[in-house]
Enzyme design. Structure first.
Site, PDB file in Angstrom:
ATOM      1  N   ALA A   1     -14.235 -47.992 -59.446  1.00  0.00           N
ATOM      2  CA  ALA A   1     -14.685 -48.727 -60.626  1.00  0.00           C
ATOM      3  C   ALA A   1     -13.857 -48.378 -61.860  1.00  0.00           C
ATOM      4  O   ALA A   1     -12.970 -47.520 -61.830  1.00  0.00           O
ATOM      5  CB  ALA A   1     -16.165 -48.449 -60.866  1.00  0.00           C
ATOM      6  N   HIS A   2     -14.183 -49.047 -62.961  1.00  0.00           N
ATOM      7  CA  HIS A   2     -13.388 -48.886 -64.181  1.00  0.00           C
ATOM      8  C   HIS A   2     -13.487 -47.474 -64.750  1.00  0.00           C
ATOM      9  O   HIS A   2     -14.505 -46.812 -64.671  1.00  0.00           O
ATOM     10  CB  HIS A   2     -13.765 -49.929 -65.239  1.00  0.00           C
ATOM     11  CG  HIS A   2     -15.206 -49.952 -65.644  1.00  0.00           C
ATOM     12  ND1 HIS A   2     -15.728 -50.916 -66.467  1.00  0.00           N
ATOM     13  CD2 HIS A   2     -16.253 -49.141 -65.363  1.00  0.00           C
ATOM     14  CE1 HIS A   2     -17.006 -50.688 -66.666  1.00  0.00           C
ATOM     15  NE2 HIS A   2     -17.345 -49.619 -66.000  1.00  0.00           N
ATOM     16  N   ASN A   3     -12.335 -47.040 -65.277  1.00  0.00           N
ATOM     17  CA  ASN A   3     -12.203 -45.746 -65.951  1.00  0.00           C
ATOM     18  C   ASN A   3     -12.310 -44.538 -65.028  1.00  0.00           C
ATOM     19  O   ASN A   3     -12.401 -43.403 -65.497  1.00  0.00           O
ATOM     20  CB  ASN A   3     -13.223 -45.603 -67.089  1.00  0.00           C
ATOM     21  CG  ASN A   3     -13.068 -46.677 -68.140  1.00  0.00           C
ATOM     22  OD1 ASN A   3     -13.896 -47.582 -68.231  1.00  0.00           O
ATOM     23  ND2 ASN A   3     -11.998 -46.618 -68.903  1.00  0.00           N
TER      24      ASN A   3
ATOM     25  N   GLN B   1     -12.639 -56.362 -70.246  1.00  0.00           N
ATOM     26  CA  GLN B   1     -12.084 -55.086 -69.786  1.00  0.00           C
ATOM     27  C   GLN B   1     -10.644 -54.979 -70.282  1.00  0.00           C
ATOM     28  O   GLN B   1      -9.737 -55.627 -69.765  1.00  0.00           O
ATOM     29  CB  GLN B   1     -12.171 -54.997 -68.271  1.00  0.00           C
ATOM     30  CG  GLN B   1     -13.598 -55.154 -67.732  1.00  0.00           C
ATOM     31  CD  GLN B   1     -14.509 -54.014 -68.152  1.00  0.00           C
ATOM     32  OE1 GLN B   1     -14.411 -52.898 -67.644  1.00  0.00           O
ATOM     33  NE2 GLN B   1     -15.418 -54.276 -69.093  1.00  0.00           N
TER      34      GLN B   1
END
EC number: 2.3.1.191
Length: 341
Positions: free
Chosen positions: A238-240, A197
């Protein structure tokens, strides 16, 4: 314990004083628990009947409620907002000592502004930049090259991974983790291959984040939390994910990756929101909402079945399970009726 004359408090709150301005106010309390020295507030007219029993030295209220006052009063347009502001004035939260604890570990390349406080056993890694008046609580970890803006505070045991940016005047409660790896994996014939990531987490100014919340770093692009956002305890972002300015997120919310939420939204507790989609500005999702599709129009959205007695719920669930069959039967009946006509 803080204290202030009622007249001085009225001036700071831009409130209209009725009664003795020399009364000394030492704290804020509810109408039921207030005693001499306390100030309380009344938001709803239904509580007028309680004013006769209220022991507070002063009450914040609207002009319409003033005839029912039994004590000194501060008249304002919005008592609840005034309550928030007077609670800040009379806040009893312990203030940190403006020093560096002997057991703190701070890399020589870290940059600290003026009046920075770093608690016991905290770790500040290389390249970190802490602005003026930043408070790092005991046991915190701030990873390499992260930046924390002036006036921000981390309570004990907060973890900030590497390359994270936190704006000014932010507040992060204990045990929250910012910048852990997002849940990114590729599947190779049944085996999971980790995707590093490589993005960051960017947090704007005046953001407050509750305890035990996790905000994952982006996979390639950044996870972004806008200015003025408030996030409750035990949320998973979560990511993004991108959250627009001044959006509020209640406890236990789960947001899947690459979700984009607009400005001035309110997300009710325990809601679950699918990823790779957008929610427009000024959307309210009520508690335990399950959002599976994009929302393109402002408004209030709900899902799920409200609490019912178990026997009633079982019947409702049975009807829901059979709704497809009932729909087919209804269409068949309609066709027969139309043929007869």
């Amino acid at each position: 314990m803080p204290s202030i004359r009622l007249a001085d408090l009225a001036e700071q709150l831009d409130a209209e004083l009725h009664g003795d301005g020399d009364i000394v106010i030492t704290g804020v309390a509810s109408m039921q628990s207030a005693t001499t020295g306390h100030i309380t507030f009344m938001v709803n007219p239904k509580y007028r009947e309680h004013l006769g029993l209220c022991q507070a030295s002063a009450v914040v209220m609207t002009q319409d409620d003033l005839p029912f006052a039994k004590s000194a009063a501060l008249v304002v347009k919005n008592p609840y907002l005034t309550y928030a502001r007077m609670a800040q004035i009379l806040d009893t939260t312990p203030q940190p000592a403006q020093n560096i604890a002997p057991s703190a570990v701070i890399d020589a390349t870290a940059t600290l502004g003026s009046n920075v406080s770093v608690g016991a056993n905290a770790v500040i890694e290389s390249g970190v930049q802490l602005g003026d008046n930043v408070v790092i609580g005991a046991g915190c970890f701030v990873g390499k090259n992260s930046k924390i803006g002036a006036g921000s505070r981390l309570w004990a045991n907060v973890t900030i991974y590497h390359d994270i940016q936190i704006g000014e005047n932010c507040l992060i409660q204990s045990s929250t983790v910012i910048g852990a790896d997002g849940f990114g994996y590729a599947n190779d014939r049944g085996n999971w291959v980790k995707i590093p990531q490589l993005g960051r987490v960017i947090i704007g100014d005046r953001v407050e984040i509750g305890a035990c919340t996790t905000i994952d770093r982006g996979a390639l692009d950044d996870t972004v939390i806008g200015n003025g956002v408030i996030i409750d305890n035990q949320c998973q972002i979560a990511h993004n994910v991108v959250i627009g300015d001044n959006t509020a997120v209640a406890g236990g919310v789960i947001m899947a990756g690459s979700l984009k939420i607009g400005r001035y939204c309110m997300i009710g507790g325990a809601s679950v929101i699918n990823g790779h989609m957008e929610i427009c500005d000024k959307v309210t999702v009520t508690g335990m909402g399950m959002v599976m599709r994009p929302i393109t129009e402002p408004g209030v959205y709900s899902s799920g079945i409200p609490l019912q007695p178990n026997k009633v719920w079982r019947k409702t669930a049975a009807l829901v399970m059979n709704i497809d069959d009932m729909s087919k039967r209804l269409k068949a009946i309609e066709r027969k009726v139309n043929q007869q006509d």
